[in-house]
Design an enzyme around this catalytic site. Structure first.
Site, PDB file in Angstrom:
ATOM      1  N   LYS A  42       0.847  -1.209   0.000  1.00 40.68           N
ATOM      2  CA  LYS A  42       0.000   0.000   0.000  1.00 40.68           C
ATOM      3  C   LYS A  42       0.878   1.253   0.000  1.00 40.68           C
ATOM      4  O   LYS A  42       0.603   2.210  -0.725  1.00 40.68           O
ATOM      5  CB  LYS A  42      -0.946  -0.025   1.217  1.00 40.68           C
ATOM      6  CG  LYS A  42      -2.078  -1.028   1.014  1.00 40.68           C
ATOM      7  CD  LYS A  42      -2.861  -1.344   2.262  1.00 40.68           C
ATOM      8  CE  LYS A  42      -3.766  -2.555   1.992  1.00 40.68           C
ATOM      9  NZ  LYS A  42      -4.466  -3.052   3.164  1.00 40.68           N
ATOM     10  N   GLN A  80      -4.984  -1.933   9.197  1.00 40.59           N
ATOM     11  CA  GLN A  80      -4.702  -3.238   8.590  1.00 40.59           C
ATOM     12  C   GLN A  80      -5.264  -4.358   9.462  1.00 40.59           C
ATOM     13  O   GLN A  80      -5.018  -4.399  10.666  1.00 40.59           O
ATOM     14  CB  GLN A  80      -3.181  -3.400   8.404  1.00 40.59           C
ATOM     15  CG  GLN A  80      -2.774  -4.664   7.695  1.00 40.59           C
ATOM     16  CD  GLN A  80      -3.321  -4.733   6.258  1.00 40.59           C
ATOM     17  OE1 GLN A  80      -3.242  -3.777   5.503  1.00 40.59           O
ATOM     18  NE2 GLN A  80      -3.885  -5.876   5.901  1.00 40.59           N
ATOM     19  N   ASP A 114     -11.485   2.070   3.147  1.00 43.88           N
ATOM     20  CA  ASP A 114     -11.710   0.633   2.933  1.00 43.88           C
ATOM     21  C   ASP A 114     -13.187   0.344   2.653  1.00 43.88           C
ATOM     22  O   ASP A 114     -13.530  -0.750   2.199  1.00 43.88           O
ATOM     23  CB  ASP A 114     -11.283  -0.153   4.187  1.00 43.88           C
ATOM     24  CG  ASP A 114      -9.938  -0.852   3.992  1.00 43.88           C
ATOM     25  OD1 ASP A 114      -9.562  -1.096   2.830  1.00 43.88           O
ATOM     26  OD2 ASP A 114      -9.276  -1.149   5.014  1.00 43.88           O
TER      27      ASP A 114
END
Ligand code: NAD
Length: 281
Positions: A52, A96, A119
């Site tokens: 990322k 995460q 997300d």
């Protein structure tokens, strides 16, 4: 022979489009910033977080890395999210997963402000998707819609079958296909005659989490098959939920593993970061 849907090439296209938009924004004095939080040092998570960061660098997005120790308390993590929510210079916040066992994942994800939830996991964004309002969409299913559209595959009016009903893949996938005017059926572990349903599909999206479970007898001749699964087989090679060798000869188009759905997830995360600037306005 089926057409191979090239997720690698399409993800590069999307990242290049993001890069152009970010350059334009920079020229207008606007910077895009993503905060990435990792708790503990699970090796797979470290790889994902690293990828990322690399994608952010490529596109020109500023990334802030928060690498917290394994024993970080839930309270401390929520405090950090609160700070990042309040910061005007932070556009996106990503935690995460998985988090260590002592931290309530749902509570943490719900604490991210919906306008920074790149997300697309926050209940408000999921609800917005449900009723067709603007918001962030979960990256993997959003990427699958891009794979279909950019490969010239029409969704409207098609029989679409999704195998799997998880919150991050199956359910948002079904909602997105519906938004594109597909006729959508969702199947899962309690579906009675799975093959009977999947054999109706013009577009079959497979997100089960079981290596090579879907063989040719689940697939209608000429269907489009999208394989979301990622596994390592006995020879340490990557494979999907679809038995590619058996299914491929029967499809009109199929995603390979690797190089299909996988690369799209990060590309769509980058796209969400770019879009966050407009959403926050
Ligand atoms: P999950 O375990 O949360 O959900 C699996 C779903 O499959 C469940 O809804 C379950 O009902 C259904 N299922 C299980 N056994 C079944 C059966 N025998 N018949 C029919 N349905 C069955 O998994 P997930 O998070 O949705 O992920 C699915 C797969 O996709 C995994 O392999 C995961 O690693 C992969 N994945 C890939 C990406 C990517 O970026 N490519 C992103 C997310 C997940």
């Amino acid at each position: 022979m089926a057409k191979l849907i090239d997720g690698k090439a399409i993800s590069v296209q999307i990242k290049d489009e993001c890069r152009e938009k970010v350059a334009q924004m920079k020229a207008e004095g606007v910077e895009v910033t993503l905060a990435v939080i990792q708790v503990g040092n699970d090796p797979a998570s470290t790889v994902y977080v690293g990828n990322k960061k690399k994608a952010c660098e490529y596109i020109g997005i500023r990334s802030l890395a928060y690498e917290l120790p394994e024993d970080t308390t839930e309270e401390k993590l929520l405090e950090l999210i609160g700070e990042l929510n309040a910061r005007k210079d932070v556009n996106g916040i990503l935690v995460q997963l998985p988090l260590p066992k002592h931290i309530n994942e749902e509570k943490v994800l719900d604490a991210i402000h919906p306008s920074k939830d790149v997300d697309g996991f926050h209940p408000q964004n999921v609800g917005a998707l449900c009723i067709g309002k603007p918001g962030f969409v979960s990256c993997t299913p959003a990427g699958i819609i891009q794979l279909l559209k950019r490969s010239g595959i029409e969704i409207a009016g098609k029989e679409c079958v999704v195998i799997g009903r998880s919150n991050i893949v199956g359910k948002p996938m079904a909602l997105l296909l519906l938004r594109e005017n597909g006729t959508v059926t969702v199947t899962h572990s309690r579906t009675k005659d799975l093959k009977e349903v999947t054999r109706r599909a013009d577009i079959l999206v497979v997100a089960i989490g079981k290596p090579k479970m879907i063989t040719a007898d689940y697939v209608k001749e000429g269907a489009v098959v999208i394989d979301v699964g990622i596994h390592r087989n006995e020879n340490n090679k990557l494979c999907g939920d679809v038995d590619f060798e058996s299914v491929e000869p029967h499809c009109s188009a199929i995603t390979p593993v690797p190089g299909g759905v996988g690369p799209m997830t990060i590309a769509m995360l980058m796209n969400n970061c770019v879009e966050s600037v407009a959403l926050q306005k």
